[in-house]
Design a protein around this motif. Sequence first.
Motif, PDB file in Angstrom:
ATOM      1  N   GLY A 127       6.807   5.182  -7.349  1.00 29.01           N
ATOM      2  CA  GLY A 127       6.700   5.396  -5.800  1.00 29.01           C
ATOM      3  C   GLY A 127       5.291   5.018  -5.340  1.00 29.01           C
ATOM      4  N   ALA A 128       5.248   4.320  -4.016  1.00 31.46           N
ATOM      5  CA  ALA A 128       4.087   4.165  -3.491  1.00 31.46           C
ATOM      6  C   ALA A 128       3.081   3.382  -4.214  1.00 31.46           C
ATOM      7  CB  ALA A 128       3.474   5.471  -2.740  1.00 31.46           C
ATOM      8  N   SER A 129       3.624   2.413  -4.925  1.00 31.54           N
ATOM      9  CA  SER A 129       2.674   1.490  -5.987  1.00 31.54           C
ATOM     10  C   SER A 129       1.965   2.177  -7.205  1.00 31.54           C
ATOM     11  CB  SER A 129       2.035   0.687  -5.000  1.00 31.54           C
ATOM     12  OG  SER A 129       2.560  -0.162  -4.075  1.00 31.54           O
ATOM     13  N   GLY A 183      -4.545  -1.983  -8.604  1.00 31.00           N
ATOM     14  CA  GLY A 183      -4.415  -1.457  -7.047  1.00 31.00           C
ATOM     15  C   GLY A 183      -4.753   0.166  -6.853  1.00 31.00           C
ATOM     16  N   ASN A 184      -4.332   0.853  -8.035  1.00 31.86           N
ATOM     17  CA  ASN A 184      -4.586   2.457  -7.840  1.00 31.86           C
ATOM     18  C   ASN A 184      -6.111   2.617  -7.654  1.00 31.86           C
ATOM     19  OD1 ASN A 184      -1.922   2.307  -9.989  1.00 31.86           O
ATOM     20  ND2 ASN A 184      -1.721   2.777  -7.807  1.00 31.86           N
ATOM     21  N   TYR A 189      -4.869   2.487   2.125  1.00 32.79           N
ATOM     22  CA  TYR A 189      -4.239   3.732   2.576  1.00 32.79           C
ATOM     23  C   TYR A 189      -5.127   4.678   3.067  1.00 32.79           C
ATOM     24  CZ  TYR A 189      -0.165   2.117  -0.253  1.00 32.79           C
ATOM     25  OH  TYR A 189       0.671   1.292  -1.031  1.00 32.79           O
ATOM     26  N   PRO A 190      -5.454   4.524   4.462  1.00 33.22           N
ATOM     27  CA  PRO A 190      -6.120   5.571   5.135  1.00 33.22           C
ATOM     28  C   PRO A 190      -6.306   7.159   4.466  1.00 33.22           C
ATOM     29  CG  PRO A 190      -5.505   4.046   6.459  1.00 33.22           C
ATOM     30  CD  PRO A 190      -4.582   3.821   5.435  1.00 33.22           C
TER      31      PRO A 190
END
Length: 324
Positions: free
Chosen positions: A73-75, A98-99, A107-108
């Motif tokens: 979920g959510a990359s 990316g994480n 992702y603000p």
Amino acid sequence: MKSMRRSLLVLALAAATALPLVASAQSASWPTKPIRLIVGFPGGSTPDIAARTIAEPLSRALGQPVVVDNKPGASGNIAADQVAKATDDHTIGIVINGNLTSSKMLYPKLPYDPGKDFTYLSLIATAPLVVVAPNGLPSGAAFFEAARKAGDSWNYGSVGTGSVAHLGMELLKSRVPGFNPVHVPYQGNPQVVTAMLGGQVQLALIPPGVAMPQIRAGKLQAIGITSGRSTLVPELAPLADAGVKDFSLEVWTALLGPANLSKTAQDRISKELAVIMKSPEVRQRLFDQGWQAVGTSPEGMRVRVDEEAKIMSRIIQTRGIKLQ
């Protein structure tokens, strides 16, 4: 009084002598239960394969089961947040580029801080991306000349906005003046390949494990790879050979724990992992899946993450990339 002082001195000396023994016993006692290895992607995905490749030998080395727990979920950010918030000293996780390098910019309201909320342990595996195009288009430097002339009439596919494939192509655009294909996001690499075969997109950045079967079958062509020469794809030339300078990008998976992971756990995992990543069996299994086993020190991982985060942040800012 003298007798009492002697007794107190003996007790103090005994306590001091016992301290190293206590510390040694505590060190030897970890791990005391199964270790949870969280993966933010489904079974069969690259991070899942990396996790399962190291889980078994790590379990043997530590004397406790290492249980892979898929939390997609959510990359991968949901799983990364679970690792960041773990408090039991027996939770670690596998993450992707990316994480740690771009999620904070994209992702603000990201619930974790990539630079502060983790204990970095090691990179696990890396791979260059392959610039892939349909057959019939020019190759090498001639491809980029044709792309410049095409302007924004060409499209490129990726596995989604903010993915390494997306940000990597935007980085490539910044390195090649006049190169301006339009981004078209897809659900996954199979859909990108289908779109390319159908003529909807003219190029994409794809991992070797996905790209090479299509290239070797003669269905697609490779323009180059996003690193120097690679033993994963020795037949493919670097993009530098096509005239693209100062461009290097790899996809990778890495192992980390929460920031509060004990020093005992950190040292033990790092020690065992250094051996595991040199194992011919582990290296071959990753290689067969299109990945180069690496293994790094925690410090080496942090340097890699920090350098890449600066590059990705710059691309996200200059290109105005935002998640819808």
